[in-house]
Design a protein around this motif. Sequence first.
Motif, PDB file in Angstrom:
ATOM      1  N   THR A  60      44.193  58.523  43.668  1.00 62.53           N
ATOM      2  CA  THR A  60      45.336  57.737  43.188  1.00 62.53           C
ATOM      3  C   THR A  60      46.619  58.390  43.667  1.00 62.53           C
ATOM      4  O   THR A  60      46.693  59.610  43.806  1.00 62.53           O
ATOM      5  CB  THR A  60      45.343  57.633  41.657  1.00 62.53           C
TER       6      THR A  60
ATOM      7  N   SER B 273      44.540  52.841  53.403  1.00 67.77           N
ATOM      8  CA  SER B 273      44.226  51.833  52.401  1.00 67.77           C
ATOM      9  C   SER B 273      44.456  50.436  52.961  1.00 67.77           C
ATOM     10  O   SER B 273      45.176  50.265  53.940  1.00 67.77           O
ATOM     11  CB  SER B 273      45.112  52.033  51.170  1.00 67.77           C
TER      12      SER B 273
ATOM     13  N   GLY C 267      45.213  45.495  49.278  1.00 65.26           N
ATOM     14  CA  GLY C 267      44.807  45.536  47.874  1.00 65.26           C
ATOM     15  C   GLY C 267      44.800  46.945  47.306  1.00 65.26           C
ATOM     16  O   GLY C 267      45.197  47.160  46.158  1.00 65.26           O
ATOM     17  N   LYS C 268      44.370  47.907  48.104  1.00 69.25           N
ATOM     18  CA  LYS C 268      44.370  49.297  47.655  1.00 69.25           C
ATOM     19  C   LYS C 268      45.802  49.817  47.504  1.00 69.25           C
ATOM     20  O   LYS C 268      46.086  50.608  46.606  1.00 69.25           O
ATOM     21  CB  LYS C 268      43.576  50.172  48.630  1.00 69.25           C
ATOM     22  N   ARG C 269      46.696  49.381  48.367  1.00 61.49           N
ATOM     23  CA  ARG C 269      48.099  49.794  48.235  1.00 61.49           C
ATOM     24  C   ARG C 269      48.713  49.248  46.960  1.00 61.49           C
ATOM     25  O   ARG C 269      49.481  49.941  46.303  1.00 61.49           O
ATOM     26  CB  ARG C 269      48.913  49.310  49.432  1.00 61.49           C
ATOM     27  N   ILE C 270      48.375  48.024  46.601  1.00 62.75           N
ATOM     28  CA  ILE C 270      48.887  47.436  45.360  1.00 62.75           C
ATOM     29  C   ILE C 270      48.390  48.233  44.159  1.00 62.75           C
ATOM     30  O   ILE C 270      49.131  48.460  43.200  1.00 62.75           O
ATOM     31  CB  ILE C 270      48.470  45.950  45.256  1.00 62.75           C
ATOM     32  N   CYS C 271      47.121  48.664  44.223  1.00 57.71           N
ATOM     33  CA  CYS C 271      46.528  49.459  43.138  1.00 57.71           C
ATOM     34  C   CYS C 271      46.889  50.936  43.231  1.00 57.71           C
ATOM     35  O   CYS C 271      46.475  51.729  42.378  1.00 57.71           O
ATOM     36  CB  CYS C 271      45.010  49.308  43.146  1.00 57.71           C
ATOM     37  N   LYS C 272      47.649  51.318  44.260  1.00 55.21           N
ATOM     38  CA  LYS C 272      48.097  52.692  44.492  1.00 55.21           C
ATOM     39  C   LYS C 272      46.934  53.679  44.613  1.00 55.21           C
ATOM     40  O   LYS C 272      46.911  54.733  43.976  1.00 55.21           O
ATOM     41  CB  LYS C 272      49.057  53.133  43.391  1.00 55.21           C
ATOM     42  N   ILE C 273      45.963  53.320  45.470  1.00 50.68           N
ATOM     43  CA  ILE C 273      44.860  54.222  45.768  1.00 50.68           C
ATOM     44  C   ILE C 273      44.721  54.365  47.277  1.00 50.68           C
ATOM     45  O   ILE C 273      45.177  53.509  48.028  1.00 50.68           O
ATOM     46  CB  ILE C 273      43.525  53.757  45.143  1.00 50.68           C
ATOM     47  N   ARG C 274      44.125  55.477  47.703  1.00 52.58           N
ATOM     48  CA  ARG C 274      43.908  55.752  49.129  1.00 52.58           C
ATOM     49  C   ARG C 274      42.513  56.300  49.333  1.00 52.58           C
ATOM     50  O   ARG C 274      41.913  56.868  48.427  1.00 52.58           O
ATOM     51  CB  ARG C 274      44.893  56.802  49.639  1.00 52.58           C
TER      52      ARG C 274
END
Length: 92
Positions: free
Chosen positions: A91, A21, A24-31
């Motif tokens: 997620t 990720s 930004g993806k880490r902040i949204c907790k997605i990979r």
Amino acid sequence: MAWLLTTYVLYFPFSVWRFGSTIGKRICKIRIVRSQSARPTGFWRAMGRETFFFVAAVIPVLGLLNPLWCCWDKPYQQCLHDKVADTVVITL
């Protein structure tokens, strides 16, 4: 222009390949993972995904369809750039 291209190649594909990720993806907790095995993507697969996203953004109709495709795609809700790279967003 060279700086933007270098940053693009180093940040987006490298981050998705190495960490799964971007920040930004880490902040949204997605990979981003491979759709069949749920394993991390390789560098070239991540590069292809990001390249398709960039190319689709400059083509008028495709630039609109790409992010909207996940609204009606079943069962994984993949955008077109995910389908091209055989990836899926999960997620954490």
